[in-house]
Each structure stands twice: as C-alpha cells, then as structure tokens.
Design an enzyme around this catalytic site. Structure first.
Site, PDB file in Angstrom:
ATOM      1  N   SER A  22       0.825  -1.220   0.000  1.00  0.00           N
ATOM      2  CA  SER A  22       0.000   0.000   0.000  1.00  0.00           C
ATOM      3  C   SER A  22       0.853   1.260   0.000  1.00  0.00           C
ATOM      4  O   SER A  22       0.335   2.369   0.111  1.00  0.00           O
ATOM      5  CB  SER A  22      -0.920   0.002   1.227  1.00  0.00           C
ATOM      6  OG  SER A  22      -0.164  -0.171   2.410  1.00  0.00           O
ATOM      7  N   ASN A 109      -2.008  -3.050  13.211  1.00  0.00           N
ATOM      8  CA  ASN A 109      -3.470  -2.895  13.225  1.00  0.00           C
ATOM      9  C   ASN A 109      -3.907  -1.674  14.034  1.00  0.00           C
ATOM     10  O   ASN A 109      -4.759  -0.913  13.598  1.00  0.00           O
ATOM     11  CB  ASN A 109      -4.131  -4.159  13.802  1.00  0.00           C
ATOM     12  CG  ASN A 109      -3.870  -5.373  12.933  1.00  0.00           C
ATOM     13  OD1 ASN A 109      -3.289  -5.253  11.855  1.00  0.00           O
ATOM     14  ND2 ASN A 109      -4.275  -6.551  13.402  1.00  0.00           N
ATOM     15  N   THR A 154     -39.371  27.314  -8.269  1.00  0.00           N
ATOM     16  CA  THR A 154     -39.609  25.938  -7.830  1.00  0.00           C
ATOM     17  C   THR A 154     -39.887  25.174  -9.116  1.00  0.00           C
ATOM     18  O   THR A 154     -40.449  25.740 -10.063  1.00  0.00           O
ATOM     19  CB  THR A 154     -40.813  25.819  -6.862  1.00  0.00           C
ATOM     20  OG1 THR A 154     -41.999  26.147  -7.584  1.00  0.00           O
ATOM     21  CG2 THR A 154     -40.684  26.732  -5.646  1.00  0.00           C
ATOM     22  N   HIS A 155     -39.444  23.935  -9.176  1.00  0.00           N
ATOM     23  CA  HIS A 155     -39.543  23.129 -10.413  1.00  0.00           C
ATOM     24  C   HIS A 155     -38.845  23.805 -11.586  1.00  0.00           C
ATOM     25  O   HIS A 155     -39.226  23.602 -12.735  1.00  0.00           O
ATOM     26  CB  HIS A 155     -41.007  22.860 -10.789  1.00  0.00           C
ATOM     27  CG  HIS A 155     -41.866  22.415  -9.650  1.00  0.00           C
ATOM     28  ND1 HIS A 155     -42.081  21.084  -9.350  1.00  0.00           N
ATOM     29  CD2 HIS A 155     -42.534  23.135  -8.703  1.00  0.00           C
ATOM     30  CE1 HIS A 155     -42.874  21.009  -8.284  1.00  0.00           C
ATOM     31  NE2 HIS A 155     -43.143  22.236  -7.863  1.00  0.00           N
ATOM     32  N   SER A 276     -14.055  27.303 -26.875  1.00  0.00           N
ATOM     33  CA  SER A 276     -14.255  26.092 -27.667  1.00  0.00           C
ATOM     34  C   SER A 276     -13.190  26.031 -28.752  1.00  0.00           C
ATOM     35  O   SER A 276     -12.819  27.053 -29.326  1.00  0.00           O
ATOM     36  CB  SER A 276     -15.640  26.126 -28.298  1.00  0.00           C
ATOM     37  OG  SER A 276     -15.668  25.307 -29.451  1.00  0.00           O
ATOM     38  N   LYS A 282     -17.597  30.883 -28.382  1.00  0.00           N
ATOM     39  CA  LYS A 282     -18.025  30.280 -27.129  1.00  0.00           C
ATOM     40  C   LYS A 282     -17.251  30.762 -25.911  1.00  0.00           C
ATOM     41  O   LYS A 282     -16.046  30.987 -25.972  1.00  0.00           O
ATOM     42  CB  LYS A 282     -17.885  28.748 -27.194  1.00  0.00           C
ATOM     43  CG  LYS A 282     -18.868  28.035 -28.084  1.00  0.00           C
ATOM     44  CD  LYS A 282     -20.323  28.183 -27.646  1.00  0.00           C
ATOM     45  CE  LYS A 282     -20.674  27.418 -26.401  1.00  0.00           C
ATOM     46  NZ  LYS A 282     -20.621  25.973 -26.594  1.00  0.00           N
ATOM     47  N   ASN A 284     -17.408  29.159 -22.114  1.00  0.00           N
ATOM     48  CA  ASN A 284     -18.074  28.071 -21.392  1.00  0.00           C
ATOM     49  C   ASN A 284     -17.771  28.087 -19.887  1.00  0.00           C
ATOM     50  O   ASN A 284     -16.652  28.409 -19.493  1.00  0.00           O
ATOM     51  CB  ASN A 284     -17.635  26.720 -21.959  1.00  0.00           C
ATOM     52  CG  ASN A 284     -18.045  26.548 -23.407  1.00  0.00           C
ATOM     53  OD1 ASN A 284     -19.082  27.058 -23.824  1.00  0.00           O
ATOM     54  ND2 ASN A 284     -17.236  25.841 -24.173  1.00  0.00           N
ATOM     55  N   GLU A 289     -19.081  23.326 -14.369  1.00  0.00           N
ATOM     56  CA  GLU A 289     -19.496  21.981 -14.803  1.00  0.00           C
ATOM     57  C   GLU A 289     -18.650  20.906 -14.123  1.00  0.00           C
ATOM     58  O   GLU A 289     -19.154  19.876 -13.681  1.00  0.00           O
ATOM     59  CB  GLU A 289     -19.365  21.854 -16.317  1.00  0.00           C
ATOM     60  CG  GLU A 289     -20.362  22.710 -17.078  1.00  0.00           C
ATOM     61  CD  GLU A 289     -19.958  22.855 -18.536  1.00  0.00           C
ATOM     62  OE1 GLU A 289     -19.992  21.858 -19.259  1.00  0.00           O
ATOM     63  OE2 GLU A 289     -19.570  23.969 -18.940  1.00  0.00           O
ATOM     64  N   TYR A 316      -9.536  -7.125  12.796  1.00  0.00           N
ATOM     65  CA  TYR A 316      -8.880  -6.569  11.607  1.00  0.00           C
ATOM     66  C   TYR A 316      -8.924  -7.544  10.436  1.00  0.00           C
ATOM     67  O   TYR A 316      -8.777  -8.758  10.595  1.00  0.00           O
ATOM     68  CB  TYR A 316      -7.411  -6.222  11.918  1.00  0.00           C
ATOM     69  CG  TYR A 316      -6.690  -5.687  10.688  1.00  0.00           C
ATOM     70  CD1 TYR A 316      -6.797  -4.353  10.326  1.00  0.00           C
ATOM     71  CD2 TYR A 316      -5.954  -6.540   9.868  1.00  0.00           C
ATOM     72  CE1 TYR A 316      -6.179  -3.874   9.183  1.00  0.00           C
ATOM     73  CE2 TYR A 316      -5.337  -6.068   8.723  1.00  0.00           C
ATOM     74  CZ  TYR A 316      -5.447  -4.735   8.385  1.00  0.00           C
ATOM     75  OH  TYR A 316      -4.847  -4.258   7.254  1.00  0.00           O
ATOM     76  N   GLN A 321      -7.380  -2.126   4.289  1.00  0.00           N
ATOM     77  CA  GLN A 321      -6.370  -1.327   3.601  1.00  0.00           C
ATOM     78  C   GLN A 321      -6.981  -0.576   2.409  1.00  0.00           C
ATOM     79  O   GLN A 321      -6.522   0.486   2.030  1.00  0.00           O
ATOM     80  CB  GLN A 321      -5.258  -2.261   3.114  1.00  0.00           C
ATOM     81  CG  GLN A 321      -4.145  -1.572   2.366  1.00  0.00           C
ATOM     82  CD  GLN A 321      -2.959  -2.500   2.174  1.00  0.00           C
ATOM     83  OE1 GLN A 321      -2.293  -2.858   3.133  1.00  0.00           O
ATOM     84  NE2 GLN A 321      -2.702  -2.894   0.950  1.00  0.00           N
ATOM     85  N   LYS A 324      -8.191   3.372   2.085  1.00  0.00           N
ATOM     86  CA  LYS A 324      -7.372   4.583   2.033  1.00  0.00           C
ATOM     87  C   LYS A 324      -7.586   5.411   0.779  1.00  0.00           C
ATOM     88  O   LYS A 324      -7.779   6.625   0.854  1.00  0.00           O
ATOM     89  CB  LYS A 324      -5.903   4.228   2.175  1.00  0.00           C
ATOM     90  CG  LYS A 324      -5.608   3.742   3.549  1.00  0.00           C
ATOM     91  CD  LYS A 324      -4.159   3.459   3.760  1.00  0.00           C
ATOM     92  CE  LYS A 324      -4.018   2.701   5.043  1.00  0.00           C
ATOM     93  NZ  LYS A 324      -4.644   1.362   5.003  1.00  0.00           N
TER      94      LYS A 324
HETATM   95  N1  ARG Z   1      -1.319  -1.586   5.425  1.00  0.00           N
HETATM   96  C1  ARG Z   1      -2.193  -2.156   6.383  1.00  0.00           C
HETATM   97  C2  ARG Z   1      -3.546  -1.459   6.369  1.00  0.00           C
HETATM   98  O1  ARG Z   1      -3.618  -0.448   5.840  1.00  0.00           O
HETATM   99  C3  ARG Z   1      -1.593  -2.024   7.756  1.00  0.00           C
HETATM  100  C4  ARG Z   1      -2.043  -3.062   8.697  1.00  0.00           C
HETATM  101  C5  ARG Z   1      -1.527  -4.373   8.270  1.00  0.00           C
HETATM  102  N2  ARG Z   1      -1.837  -5.360   9.224  1.00  0.00           N
HETATM  103  C6  ARG Z   1      -1.753  -6.668   8.955  1.00  0.00           C
HETATM  104  N3  ARG Z   1      -2.033  -7.474   9.892  1.00  0.00           N
HETATM  105  N4  ARG Z   1      -1.408  -7.097   7.774  1.00  0.00           N
HETATM  106  O2  ARG Z   1      -4.530  -1.915   6.855  1.00  0.00           O
END
Ligand code: ARG
Length: 459
Positions: A22, A109, A154-155, A276, A282, A284, A289, A316, A321, A324
C-alpha cells in the site's frame, strides 16, 4: 524483508508483494505515523518498558526520517509493503537494533487505525476552514446584492420574486451545517486506538491514556477489538464530504444556468471561463461543470467505503487497507472543490438590474393577489381559485397582471379595489414577506448582520 517472515520458508512472491503493498498511496500518512510513533515511544519509556537512552535514539531517528521523506531524500519503495514498515526499516538501518524496540506492544493494526484518525483530524480542520472561507465569499456577494431582485424558482419555473442576497444566504446556511457535520465527526474520531495491539490488548504495562494525551486526543477507543476493526469515523467524514459536495454541485448547476444566454444573469470573469476549439464565439462555464461532476467521485468513494466494510468479521481484516484511496480521494476532491467554488464566485459578476423591470406585473406576483384577497376576508382556497382564473385571463389576453383593468378584476371578485394596482411591483412583493427567514429586506438584513457577526468569530 517483511517484518513477519521468520515463520515462512519462502519469501513472498514479487507479484503477491506488489498486490498487497500500500506504500504507493499510504505514504501520505508519514507525518502522522511518525507523530504516533513518537507518542508511543515516550509512553514506553515512561512505563519503563524501554530506557531513556533508547527513547532519545528512536525519537531522533524518527525526526531524521521525517526530514528525509519531506525533502525527498528517502525514496519510499513499494517493496516495503506499507508506510509503517518503510519507516521502521529505515529506522533500524539508521540507529541499529534499538530501532526494533519501536514496535513493542504495538501492531500495525492499531497503528494504522491511529494514523487514519490523526489524518482525519488534520484534514477536517482544513476542510472546515475552507467551508468558512466559502461562507464568507457567499456572504460578501450577498451583501453586494442585498437589494437585487430575482425570480425565485420551484420546479425551475418562476415562482415568486426574492432578493438575490436571500438566495445566496441559503448556501451560507447549507455550508454551516456541513461544517457542523465535520466538527461532529472529529469529536468522535479524535480518540486513540493505540494500545489495542493486534486485537486483544497487551500484557505489557502500557499507558494508553498517556499516548492519547500526548497526541491531544480526547481519550482512547476503549474496546481493543472495536479499536482495530471499525472505520465508521472515516465513513462519517466521507459522508460529510459527499453532502458538502452535493451542496457545491447545486451551486455549480445554478452558475451554469445563470451564465447561459437565456438567463443572462451571471458573467464569469474570462480568467475563470473556457473557450471552444471549434466555435470561436463560445465562453463556457467549465469550472462550474467540473464542480458539478466532481460530486460523482465523492459519492463513489462513499459507496466504496461502505461496501468494503460491509460484512467484515471482527476484528482486523486486510480489506481495510482498501479504504485509504477512497478516503484520500474524497478529502482531496472536496478540498480543492471548495477552494475553487469560492474563487469562481469571487470571479463572477451578477447583473443587479437584470430582472426587476421584467417582473413588473409578472405572474410571479399572483400569490400576492391571493394574500390580498385573504386580507379582505376571503378563504385561502377560494382566493387561490379566483386568482387562478385571473391568471388564465392574463394568458388568454397575453397581458400581465397590471394590464388588466379594475373592472376585469371586479368581475372575478367584488373585493378588488383600486389599491390592487399597488401590488404589482416585485419590490413590494419581496418586502411584504416579513415572516421569520422570509425574503423581505428587513429579514434579509437581519440575516446578513447575523452572519457577518458570526463570520467574525469563526474565520
Ligand atoms: N497496510 C495495512 C492497512 O492499511 C496495515 C495493517 C496491516 N496489518 C496486517 N495485519 N497485515 O490496513
């Protein structure tokens, strides 16, 4: 080498490592990861789990790594699996075996759960600031247009005349609730999960509250299983992002409409409009948008987060993961959208005289006729139906309300007198709406003053 590989006979396959790593996206957590580690190490020393000399060494090492990452000297390699491992391995490389004490009584964790909460706290503070800024830009435009009359809809059908300031103040209110939602979320997020370890807590004599205090958090997430397994606060934050973006997208849509030839109400500065490649004439409203479109990403992020969490057994699971990228994307998108929405409004001029003459005697004043009859003792329903007939007559004769004669009015109701012709200016109609929060000048002025005073306290 991963932190856990001693029980394995073979190293993790390259493709499997690539898939599980990650680091490409969780690197943005490096600041908060180091903050959390420092608080943890200080606690370990206070509890005499490590020595003061070790504490100093580790903290110095961590600060060094912070600098190295900030100035780009430390190349973070996806092979390090995640930001936690990358920092720890670098620490061991720098200060030797002592570095291996950092992870005492801690699991990744509870570490990642803490990092994400610290990240939220910081980002939410920034988002709230941006919302306040947006509110102040809307408020300034409202103050400029405190007597500009526009049709309210309205509408998307013309309904009743209103003050443009009143319309803009509606957004100030929406943004205020958005800020409140973020504030509310941080109230729950700002607790420390650290010390939950993998899921069960630890037999080592840690002091979880000491870590929380150092990080200026309001206590701990008590149940260790809950602490490492839930991400509801992240979802709350992204849900607040989604609602904020929903508000932004409504404003963006109105900007597109107001800027059209048909409305001819808003004029966006050339520096905030695009052309454009084919049609030379144009101009725009692409920024509006795009703002309207960005909300789609954030809704997607919210649904992704909810779906990732759904049905996960405690505690966990590595699925976590996956939260994120949607989290970071939602926060980033909301951040720059708020900033650009404020800029767009700052770079737009509204034609204060666009509608007022057009609304003289306009059918949008029909409700005022109803109120007139009600004031003369006719029931609301009856008055509504009488005025409906008058509207029909106007449409039949292609006339506005002020072009019918008194005798025509009297045909519809004997209660009509010459004073009815005093009703037909939109300004009169607007100023008659004196109910609390209505569009009368008096009420709008009161709102403007209230917001101006409030803005002084929150900005
Ligand atoms: N990169 C992991 C996450 O974002 C960190 C925790 C990993 N823990 C594990 N037991 N593999 O969740």
């Amino acid at each position: 080498m991963p932190l856990w590989n001693s029980r394995f006979r073979k190293p993790l396959a390259d493709s499997a490592l690539r898939f599980t790593s990650s680091l490409d996206f969780d690197r943005v957590l490096f600041h908060v990861d180091i903050d959390g580690s420092k608080a943890h190490v200080r606690m370990l020393r206070k509890q005499k789990i490590i020595s003061a000399a070790d504490e100093r060494k580790i903290i110095r090492g961590l600060e060094h790594i912070r600098k190295e990452i900030t100035n780009g000297k430390l190349k973070l390699d996806w092979r390090n699996e995640d930001i936690h491992t990358a920092i720890e391995e670098r620490l061991v490389k720098k200060i030797g075996e002592t570095g291996r004490k950092l992870h005492t009584a801690r699991s990744r964790n509870d570490q990642i759960a803490l990092d994400e909460r610290l990240y939220l706290r910081e980002e939410i503070a920034g988002l709230i600031k941006l919302i306040r800024h947006c509110q102040s830009v809307f408020l300034s435009q409202a103050e400029k247009h405190r007597s500009t009359i526009v049709p309210g809809y309205t509408h998307l059908q013309r309904a009743q005349p209103i003050l443009f300031a009143h319309h803009l103040l509606a957004y100030v209110e929406m943004f205020d609730r958005d800020a409140e939602r973020f504030q509310d979320c941080v109230g729950r997020a700002n607790r420390s999960p650290l010390g939950a370890a993998a899921l069960a807590g630890t037999s080592l004599p840690i002091d979880r509250h000491h870590v929380a205090r150092q990080l200026k958090m309001d206590g701990v997430v008590e149940n260790s299983i809950d602490a490492v397994s839930d991400r509801d606060v992240l979802i709350e934050c992204v849900s607040a992002c989604a609602l904020t973006m929903m508000h932004v997208s409504r404003f963006a849509e109105e900007m597109v409409l107001w800027n059209s030839h048909e409305f001819s109400f808003a004029r966006i500065d050339d520096s905030f409009a695009t052309g454009s490649s084919l049609m030379p004439q144009k101009k725009n409203p692409d920024i509006a948008e795009l703002l309207r479109g960005k909300v789609g990403r954030v809704y997607g992020d919210l649904i992704a987060l909810l779906t990732i969490m759904k049905g996960l057994p405690l505690a966990y699971n590595r699925d976590l993961q996956e939260n994120k990228e949607p989290l970071f994307d939602a926060v980033r998108t909301t951040r720059y959208s708020l900033a650009i929405a404020a800029e767009l409004l700052n770079h737009t001029r509204f034609d204060a005289t666009r509608f007022e003459t057009e609304l003289e005697g306009d059918l949008t004043l029909a409700t005022d006729l109803v109120d007139y009859l009600v004031a003369k003792g006719i029931s609301f329903r009856r008055a509504h139906s009488v005025v409906g007939k008058i509207v029909q007559e106007c449409l039949r004769q292609s006339k506005s309300l002020n072009q019918l004669s008194l005798s025509v009015y009297k045909r519809f109701s004997s209660k009509f007198g010459a004073d009815v012709f005093g009703l037909f200016t939109p300004r009169k109609s607007v100023h008659a709406k004196v109910s609390v929060g209505g569009t009368s000048g008096k009420e709008v002025e009161r709102q403007l003053h209230r917001w101006r005073a409030r803005m002084k306290n929150v900005l």
